[in-house]
Design an enzyme around this catalytic site. Structure first.
Site, mmCIF file in Angstrom:
data_model
loop_
_atom_site.group_PDB
_atom_site.id
_atom_site.type_symbol
_atom_site.label_atom_id
_atom_site.label_comp_id
_atom_site.label_asym_id
_atom_site.label_seq_id
_atom_site.Cartn_x
_atom_site.Cartn_y
_atom_site.Cartn_z
ATOM 1 N N SER A 79 31.641 34.071 24.521
ATOM 2 C CA SER A 79 31.041 33.000 25.227
ATOM 3 C C SER A 79 30.286 33.735 26.630
ATOM 4 O O SER A 79 30.758 34.813 26.912
ATOM 5 C CB SER A 79 31.716 31.919 25.993
ATOM 6 N N GLU A 117 28.862 33.585 30.811
ATOM 7 C CA GLU A 117 29.077 33.045 31.975
ATOM 8 C C GLU A 117 27.674 33.436 32.778
ATOM 9 O O GLU A 117 27.300 34.389 32.909
ATOM 10 C CB GLU A 117 30.112 33.305 32.826
ATOM 11 N N PHE A 136 33.824 44.186 45.015
ATOM 12 C CA PHE A 136 34.009 42.864 44.625
ATOM 13 C C PHE A 136 35.224 42.465 44.039
ATOM 14 O O PHE A 136 36.048 41.681 44.098
ATOM 15 C CB PHE A 136 32.831 42.495 43.380
ATOM 16 N N HIS A 155 34.893 36.381 26.833
ATOM 17 C CA HIS A 155 34.136 35.556 27.683
ATOM 18 C C HIS A 155 33.130 36.580 28.731
ATOM 19 O O HIS A 155 34.194 37.440 29.329
ATOM 20 C CB HIS A 155 34.692 34.520 28.661
#
Ligand code: FAD
Length: 299
Positions: free
Chosen positions: A14, A16, A218, A268
């Site tokens: 998947s 994002e 990050f 993901h």
């Protein structure tokens, strides 16, 4: 390396995305989607700014995914800083454009990661309560977050797993993890999750590394450890973008292959709204593009 068919059978993916903040970024997003949809992901998801800061752009983006692409699309949703009524009204807007899958999140405190979190007195206190609320409202597919290296606010991993269990018990269908690079740690985390009686799939979040220096900044805020081996892999490539991209694609593909060998089936991928690196990772894994109708062409 597995053959194309083997890789596709073994590994589900998947993607994002985040809602674009300018016209230029909008063009980039839809060009990216045009390229990535040919990899035939099981679903894609679009992030939502905590406190409703991106409600309109997230809604517009999700709406376009649903109307103009063949992709199953989930919307992220946060409950921070909102009454239950406000959250329900947001859910309604998304349901009206055809959203059937939510990634249900608490969201960060308005002061950012690490600032003390105060639930809204009339709102959902955390993601577990939000999941229960969504289940009451409709028959949605629900994904939630998980933190193999623990959430920065959590007392310890046990507290984190307790929260994950509440989310699963309240009806979450799967958990998507914060990105990580230490597969051994993930495997230990997964053992603890299963020992706690949590049965839902825990889908690793994979971050292909566009820029190691930025990633470190990050990652620190997210509580993700950036292991030494990554410095070694990227050493000497600061001024060599092509070599850097090649290493980045190898690193992410190797991480996925290693997790697949340990029995993980779904992944993901955090795309950062860019296609080339994600496509390179999937090519390395032996995936094959399947041409799809490009209804979502750039505006
Ligand atoms: P929760 O699952 O509710 O809680 C997080 C952790 O805090 C828990 O694991 C628990 O240990 C601790 N905790 C919270 N409340 C309690 C309590 N009452 N008792 C004990 N412990 C508690 N943010 C956005 O703003 N928009 C997005 O679109 C977005 N997408 C994300 C997608 C993924 C896959 C992930 C992993 C994160 C995403 N985030 C997003 C970030 C997320 O909103 C933040 O990490 C936020 O701080 C926590 O939200 P949560 O749903 O994980 O919280």
């Amino acid at each position: 390396m597995a053959s194309n068919t083997d890789a596709r059978r073994r590994i589900g993916i998947s993607f994002e995305f985040f809602p674009p903040k300018s016209e230029e970024m909008e063009g980039q997003l839809w060009n990216t989607v045009n390229e990535l949809q040919d990899w035939n992901p099981d679903f894609v998801s679009v992030t939502y700014g905590a406190g409703g800061t991106t409600k309109a752009p997230t809604l517009a983006t999700v709406s376009r995914f649903l109307s103009a692409t063949p992709l199953a699309t989930a919307s992220h949703l946060t409950c921070v800083g909102a009454t239950k009524e406000e959250t329900h009204s947001v859910i309604d807007s998304f349901r009206t454009v055809g959203v059937k899958h939510f990634v249900a999140l608490r969201g960060d405190a308005p002061g950012g990661v690490g600032a003390p979190y105060q639930p809204h007195p009339g709102g959902y206190a955390n993601a577990a309560e939000l999941v229960a609320g969504l289940r009451d409202i409709g028959d949605f597919e629900i994904s939630v977050s998980a933190y193999p290296e623990k959430h920065p606010e959590s007392r310890d991993t046990a507290a984190d797993i307790e929260m994950l269990k509440r989310k699963a018990d309240n009806g979450a269908d799967r958990a998507l993890t914060q990105f990580f690079f230490d597969n051994d740690n993930f495997e230990r985390y997964l053992e603890k999750v299963r020992a706690a009686g949590i049965r839902i799939p825990i889908v690793p979040g994979i971050m292909p590394i566009q820029n190691l220096t930025q990633l470190k900044r990050f990652a620190g805020a997210c509580g993700t450890v950036v292991p030494q081996f990554l410095d070694e892999r990227f050493a000497g490539f600061d001024d060599k973008p092509e070599e850097r991209a090649k290493v980045a694609a190898e690193v992410a593909a190797e991480q996925i292959e290693d997790l697949a060998r340990r029995g993980i089936e779904d992944f993901h991928l955090y795309t950062m709204n860019r296609a080339p690196l994600v496509s390179a990772v999937l090519t390395n894994l032996g995936f094959k593009r399947e041409a799809t109708k490009k209804a979502g062409a750039a505006a």
